[in-house]
Design an enzyme around this catalytic site. Structure first.
Site, PDB file in Angstrom:
ATOM      1  N   LYS A   1      -9.562 -66.683 -66.537  1.00 26.29           N
ATOM      2  CA  LYS A   1      -9.949 -66.937 -65.144  1.00 26.29           C
ATOM      3  C   LYS A   1      -9.232 -65.935 -64.231  1.00 26.29           C
ATOM      4  CE  LYS A   1     -11.741 -71.450 -66.076  1.00 26.29           C
ATOM      5  NZ  LYS A   1     -11.336 -72.673 -66.751  1.00 26.29           N
TER       6      LYS A   1
ATOM      7  N   HIS B   1      -7.067 -73.497 -63.825  1.00 21.95           N
ATOM      8  CA  HIS B   1      -7.477 -73.092 -62.469  1.00 21.95           C
ATOM      9  C   HIS B   1      -6.295 -72.928 -61.509  1.00 21.95           C
ATOM     10  CE1 HIS B   1     -11.883 -73.022 -62.533  1.00 21.95           C
ATOM     11  NE2 HIS B   1     -11.800 -73.970 -63.448  1.00 21.95           N
TER      12      HIS B   1
ATOM     13  N   SER C   1     -11.425 -78.736 -61.331  1.00 21.15           N
ATOM     14  CA  SER C   1     -12.317 -77.620 -61.010  1.00 21.15           C
ATOM     15  C   SER C   1     -13.532 -78.002 -60.172  1.00 21.15           C
ATOM     16  CB  SER C   1     -12.772 -76.951 -62.297  1.00 21.15           C
ATOM     17  OG  SER C   1     -13.479 -77.867 -63.098  1.00 21.15           O
TER      18      SER C   1
HETATM   19  C1  PLP Z   1     -11.840 -73.174 -68.023  1.00 22.10           C
HETATM   20  C2  PLP Z   1     -10.934 -74.165 -68.593  1.00 22.10           C
HETATM   21  C3  PLP Z   1     -10.582 -74.105 -69.943  1.00 22.10           C
HETATM   22  C4  PLP Z   1     -11.187 -73.114 -70.882  1.00 22.10           C
HETATM   23  O1  PLP Z   1     -10.577 -71.857 -70.771  1.00 22.10           O
HETATM   24  P1  PLP Z   1     -11.234 -70.608 -71.510  1.00 22.10           P
HETATM   25  O2  PLP Z   1     -10.147 -69.611 -71.551  1.00 22.10           O
HETATM   26  O3  PLP Z   1     -12.405 -70.203 -70.700  1.00 22.10           O
HETATM   27  O4  PLP Z   1     -11.635 -71.085 -72.863  1.00 22.10           O
HETATM   28  C5  PLP Z   1      -9.666 -75.025 -70.418  1.00 22.10           C
HETATM   29  N1  PLP Z   1      -9.131 -75.964 -69.612  1.00 22.10           N
HETATM   30  C6  PLP Z   1      -9.462 -76.052 -68.314  1.00 22.10           C
HETATM   31  C7  PLP Z   1      -8.814 -77.105 -67.461  1.00 22.10           C
HETATM   32  C8  PLP Z   1     -10.376 -75.161 -67.754  1.00 22.10           C
HETATM   33  O5  PLP Z   1     -10.700 -75.240 -66.461  1.00 22.10           O
END
Ligand code: PLP
Length: 397
Positions: free
Chosen positions: A244, A214, A186
């Site tokens: 996301k 992502h 990310s």
């Molecule tokens: C954002 C993210 C999460 C967390 O996801 P949420 O649904 O916001 O709890 C977990 N793993 C990765 C790789 C992320 O980028």
């Protein structure tokens, strides 16, 4: 009366953070988290959300959520295994499995929870986990929770991974060995080298685990990084988030039927935390239906991302090596990066600075997250503001 020890701990540590400029002040939004947001009464072009496809404010998802609230109420009422499983939870899981081209899927309350749930349901203190050094915090915590031996490998360094896999295997110390990676990283927007990871995994009989938070909705025409590489039947765990690109909240694990059956009886956030709300489930189902039916939003996302990247590059900015819509604009010095983001904000662009220790020293960047919901006019305006601030601060000529 509160404990003196606690008071002292909090005062000292808060002051320390504030002194180092590391204390994060949160700006509340007075609007939805769409392509434009309102903060302190001011309208800003939003380049900070993970709402890649604009689904967080999509009228079709809002309608589905509202109808689910009417029919099922606002809460699921219990954990999944007591009587918190609604028919729509199962419908969501079936749709997710189809979308990911796996036998089955299990939904959790968040992506973070997936990593708390899935790793320790399978790995224990007699096992080892090979983990990319840049993996997400929730992967790191999930690995710790399992009490397995954690072996970090250099970021996307396949030589290092192979050497460490070989060593772990040949040591004969571990019952099971897993390799775990983000699908898309990310901070830089680079993609995990899944074809090579799978080859190494097959050579040393490693369990494969990809957290594609992502990548889902973004790569593989929306189905994610694993699909992008055509590896759907060669990855054991595919983690995704509903928070996301899907635009709602929640997470899921997709994989073989036996794996999902096991997680339903052994993973603790599934057993001991209340199920996703009806509105979240219904909105997520609608999102998956939209992504399955058409790649239009996905194409618009990539089109906007390419447009923003080209624009920044033409202005002379260093945008790193991103392979996805995540667009870092690398400024370098930590203080300068924070000042850059502040000036963008003053002129109408909301894009956050990311500095050490989140990224290596001297690689401070402003991270831009374009979405399918931005118009070209918004992106042009953002680029004009980037040009002004970049020249003001001597980052570009
Ligand atoms: C954002 C993210 C999460 C967390 O996801 P949420 O649904 O916001 O709890 C977990 N793993 C990765 C790789 C992320 O980028």
């Amino acid at each position: 009366m509160s404990s003196k020890q606690l008071e002292q701990f909090l005062t000292e540590n808060l002051e320390d953070l504030k002194g180092k400029g590391l204390y994060n002040v949160i700006d509340p939004l007075q609007s939805a988290n769409g392509p434009m947001i309102t903060i302190n009464g001011k309208s800003l072009i939003n380049l900070s959300s993970n709402n890649y496809l604009g689904l967080a404010t999509d009228s079709r998802l809002k309608k589905a959520a509202a109808e689910a609230v009417e029919r099922y109420g606002v809460g699921a009422g219990a954990v999944r295994t007591i009587n918190g499983t609604l028919d729509i939870h199962l419908e969501l899981e079936e749709k997710l499995a189809k979308f990911k081209q796996t036998e089955a899927a299990i939904a959790y309350q968040s992506g973070f929870n997936c990593n708390m749930a899935a790793i320790s349901a399978v790995m224990d203190k007699n096992d080892a986990i090979l983990s990319d050094e840049l993996n997400h915090a929730s992967i790191i915590d999930g690995c710790r929770l399992s009490r397995a031996k954690i072996i970090r490998f250099n970021h996307s360094d396949m030589k290092d991974l192979r050497a460490k896999a070989k060593e772990a295997k040949e040591s004969g110390q571990y019952n099971k060995i897993m390799v775990i990676t983000d699908g898309v990283f990310s901070m830089d927007g680079d993609i995990a080298k899944l074809p090579e990871i799978v080859e190494i995994a097959e050579e040393f009989d490693l369990i494969t685990y990809v957290d594609d938070a992502h990548g889902s909705g973004v790569l593989g025409k929306g189905a994610g990084t694993v699909k992008h590489f055509g590896l759907s039947d060669r990855i054991d765990f595919q983690i995704g988030t509903l928070s996301k690109a899907i635009g709602v909240v929640g997470g899921y694990v997709a994989g073989k039927r036996d794996l999902i059956d096991w997680l339903k009886v052994r993973s603790r956030p599934f057993l001991f935390s209340t199920a996703l709300t009806p509105a979240d489930v219904a909105a997520s189902i609608k999102a998956i239906e939209l992504l399955t039916a058409s790649s239009e939003l996905n194409e618009r996302l990539w089109d906007n991302a390419d447009y923003l990247k080209e624009g920044l590059q033409k202005l002379g900015f260093d945008i790193g090596n991103s392979e996805t819509p995540i667009t870092p604009c690398i400024i370098g010095d930590e203080v300068k990066t924070q000042e850059f983001s502040k000036r963008l904000n003053e002129k109408g662009v909301y894009a956050k600075s990311i500095v050490f220790p989140t990224v290596p020293k001297g690689t401070g960047r402003v991270r831009n997250m374009p979405s399918a919901a931005h118009t070209k006019a918004m992106l042009d305006e953002a680029l004009a503001i980037y040009e002004t601030v970049g020249k003001e601060m001597g980052v570009i000529q």
